[in-house]
Design an enzyme around this catalytic site. Structure first.
Site, PDB file in Angstrom:
ATOM      1  N   ARG A   1       0.838  -1.213   0.216  1.00 38.55           N
ATOM      2  CA  ARG A   1       0.147  -0.082  -0.105  1.00 38.55           C
ATOM      3  C   ARG A   1       0.846   1.238  -0.352  1.00 38.55           C
ATOM      4  NH1 ARG A   1      -4.891   0.829   3.730  1.00 38.55           N
ATOM      5  NH2 ARG A   1      -3.119   1.446   5.139  1.00 38.55           N
ATOM      6  N   ASP A   2       2.141   1.175  -0.115  1.00 39.15           N
ATOM      7  CA  ASP A   2       2.834   2.553  -0.078  1.00 39.15           C
ATOM      8  C   ASP A   2       4.028   2.275  -0.988  1.00 39.15           C
ATOM      9  OD1 ASP A   2       3.044   5.282   0.315  1.00 39.15           O
ATOM     10  OD2 ASP A   2       4.045   4.806   2.500  1.00 39.15           O
ATOM     11  N   VAL A   3       4.086   1.649  -1.916  1.00 37.98           N
ATOM     12  CA  VAL A   3       5.449   1.694  -2.750  1.00 37.98           C
ATOM     13  C   VAL A   3       5.532   2.921  -3.524  1.00 37.98           C
ATOM     14  CG1 VAL A   3       6.308   0.506  -4.978  1.00 37.98           C
ATOM     15  CG2 VAL A   3       4.614  -0.990  -3.459  1.00 37.98           C
TER      16      VAL A   3
ATOM     17  N   ASN B   1      10.593   4.545  -0.422  1.00 36.66           N
ATOM     18  CA  ASN B   1      10.609   3.459   0.174  1.00 36.66           C
ATOM     19  C   ASN B   1      11.193   2.242  -0.268  1.00 36.66           C
ATOM     20  OD1 ASN B   1       9.030   4.383   2.484  1.00 36.66           O
ATOM     21  ND2 ASN B   1       6.884   3.430   1.557  1.00 36.66           N
TER      22      ASN B   1
END
Length: 173
Positions: A53-55, A59
């Site tokens: 959910r936060d590529v 990150n």
């Protein structure tokens, strides 16, 4: 003494976002290689029932040999669990931003496509609107453009159905 601990690999080469800010857009081969490494990690997550959910480039850490690692699982959830609006707007799927996420795999595929587009252009795109003119301006080959446009389709059902399909597209299979 019965105490638990977590050990992490130390990676001091920064993130892909740092890399692009310092050196500019990546070569197509390097960008695709990084995306494939991240995609392999996402595939392992999805096969084990987890959505990241936060590529995004900040990150993804880089080691001294140029290998990448997807990090920051603070927003991760079970694939079959409730998904809520979260993530970084520049790399989040439009349905996630709108608060109507339905498929965690499609969310991660979108974010990886947006991340690769950033790696190749050093620019972010509007959610759900892959900018083919931007890709053209940066000389992104047409077959790779088609992969990016499909990965970043505004309709989740128009994206790659699963990460292995995206990997095959990136590799030209």
């Amino acid at each position: 003494e019965g105490l638990g601990y977590v050990a992490f690999e130390y990676l001091d080469a920064g993130t892909l976002q740092d890399w692009v800010k310092e050196k500019g857009p990546m070569s197509f081969a390097d960008g695709v290689a990084c995306a494939c490494q991240v995609a392999d990690g996402l595939d392992a997550l999805h096969r084990n029932g987890v959505v990241h959910r936060d590529v995004k480039p900040s990150n993804i850490l880089v080691d001294r040999e140029g290998w990448v690692r997807l990090v920051d699982f603070g927003l991760s959830r079970a694939l079959d669990g409730t998904l809520s609006a979260a993530g970084s707007p520049a790399f989040a799927a439009p349905e996630l931003i709108a608060g109507r996420p339905t498929d965690g795999r499609a969310i991660d595929i979108y974010s990886l496509g947006a991340t690769l587009a950033y790696l190749l252009t050093a620019e972010t795109m509007l959610p759900g609107r892959p900018d083919v003119f931007l890709l053209e301006r940066h000389g992104v080959p047409r077959p790779l453009q088609r992969v990016l446009v499909r990965a970043m389709a505004s309709d989740p059902s128009a994206r790659f159905a699963a990460v292995p399909e995206l990997i095959a597209g990136l590799r030209g299979d």
